[in-house]
Design an enzyme around this catalytic site. Sequence first.
Site, PDB file in Angstrom:
ATOM      1  N   ASP A  70      26.020  47.513   2.953  1.00 42.01           N
ATOM      2  CA  ASP A  70      24.708  46.954   3.265  1.00 42.01           C
ATOM      3  C   ASP A  70      23.693  48.083   3.402  1.00 42.01           C
ATOM      4  O   ASP A  70      23.807  49.113   2.731  1.00 42.01           O
ATOM      5  CB  ASP A  70      24.804  46.108   4.546  1.00 42.01           C
ATOM      6  CG  ASP A  70      23.893  44.898   4.506  1.00 42.01           C
ATOM      7  OD1 ASP A  70      22.664  45.090   4.609  1.00 42.01           O
ATOM      8  OD2 ASP A  70      24.393  43.770   4.378  1.00 42.01           O
ATOM      9  N   HIS A 104      18.729  44.773   7.785  1.00 41.83           N
ATOM     10  CA  HIS A 104      19.598  43.707   7.305  1.00 41.83           C
ATOM     11  C   HIS A 104      21.050  43.940   7.727  1.00 41.83           C
ATOM     12  O   HIS A 104      21.744  43.025   8.191  1.00 41.83           O
ATOM     13  CB  HIS A 104      19.474  43.658   5.780  1.00 41.83           C
ATOM     14  CG  HIS A 104      20.186  42.546   5.098  1.00 41.83           C
ATOM     15  ND1 HIS A 104      21.515  42.610   4.737  1.00 41.83           N
ATOM     16  CD2 HIS A 104      19.750  41.335   4.666  1.00 41.83           C
ATOM     17  CE1 HIS A 104      21.867  41.492   4.116  1.00 41.83           C
ATOM     18  NE2 HIS A 104      20.809  40.700   4.058  1.00 41.83           N
ATOM     19  N   SER A 328      23.309  35.654   2.988  1.00 37.08           N
ATOM     20  CA  SER A 328      23.709  36.910   3.636  1.00 37.08           C
ATOM     21  C   SER A 328      24.281  36.667   5.017  1.00 37.08           C
ATOM     22  O   SER A 328      25.137  37.421   5.495  1.00 37.08           O
ATOM     23  CB  SER A 328      22.504  37.850   3.765  1.00 37.08           C
ATOM     24  OG  SER A 328      22.145  38.406   2.535  1.00 37.08           O
TER      25      SER A 328
END
Length: 475
Positions: A70, A104, A328
């Site tokens: 990520d 994120h 996600s």
Amino acid sequence: MSTVLLGALVACGAPEEVSPTPEPMGRAQQALEPSDPLFNSQRWHYELIRAPQAWNLTQGFRTTSIAVLDSGQTQHPDLINKWLEGYDFVEGRFNTTDVGTYHHGTHVAGTLAASANNGLGGVGVCPGCLLVPVRIAQAGGSISAGAPGANDPLTTVMARGIYYAAGYAVNDGAGNVVQASARASVINISLGNLPAPCPADLQAAVNAAVAAGVPVVVAAGNRDSAMPTSNFANYLWGACQNVISVAAVNEKSDYESYSAQGPGVTIGAPGGDEYRTSPYAKTGEAGFGALIGCTDPEETRGIGTHGVVSSWTTSQGVHCYRHWAGTSMAAPHVAGTIGLMRTRNPSLTPAQIKTVLTSTGRWVIPCTGPVCPPKTLDAHAAVSASLFDITLSCRSVQGGGGFNCEVRKTGGLAPFTGAWTAVEPSRILPMDLTRTDTARGVCTPGTDTTASVTITDALGRAQTRSSTFRCFPIQ
């Protein structure tokens, strides 16, 4: 070309595993709820996958690690003791800090493995697991111009991260060969909202990970301006083989309307909604929801209070929590569940794991077709099925000359097959020779006899047990 070998993984004080007795089939499915203050905000998505029941079997352990491919890591207090050594394939360095303002990876990591019962925020699906940070892009999949990783397509950087997480030596794109000292138990990739096809180098990396025994969990993708279609076959991961792809679903097991969908999606998991403030309302938006415990002057969105709740770090570096929605957010529910499964049974293969997930999944409201979404993840059923064991007890019947046997199963994946034998001259009744629960037989009165059974589950796991007993005299 220099060679850099990473040092030994360091288990940084992760919580001890809760080790309950494995659950016999048919026993009441008790839930184990954590004391974390935001668990009530997480309740909708964890109860949907029956995570509290799974936690009654295991909460994971520090020997199980989840690779987070990520945007990198932050020092969020709910994750501070979770991070093992990793690598940054964007900058070509060991420092895996998320240098952006859009963290994120922190949100994904919190859903995977945020600590339980520590008085902070929420909890992850596998709170006893550790995390391997593998930075493959900035949030959203971008790579800054000038970074070593910017010289190659995002999918090539992804491939390097997969090889690394699976324990292979790999060129980082900046002239170094790096290799982790241990492979991860499972890989989570909540990036890749890109169009098909699947590049050959990415497919080769996925195949290599699976060959090494490491399942690769991916977010199916979100429909947006860059990918206006919802047809999963048109997405990157829809064109790749050997992955466990995860769509976003709601409390009714319906697709969230932003989610990629269609044949090829492996399993559904809760993804939430950016603007939704109550269950079931479908607005079809993936993205930021409301912040919890902080503010951010750069935020212009964030009203939804029915997203997936997890850890967050603001653009000013303040650690807090937030609602967020997207595939996600769905994927780490599945990868975290695999962490629980592999804590109980590290020998499960990626193929077995995929079979268990799809076989134990469920529709909250039964689908009558003709086209159905994928089944919704059932963490409890999957974790229960990860182990398989049996016990056998036999006893002579009152009056002599006969006996009854009973099998009790723990875990396993249906359907089961059975094969019974008895030491001659005793014998199993012909109609019971293939039963999987009980069997009857005849025996010679006044002698000791032995009956045996082999039970095999749908994964081909066979368990054999024998029971010796005294055959009562005929009265």
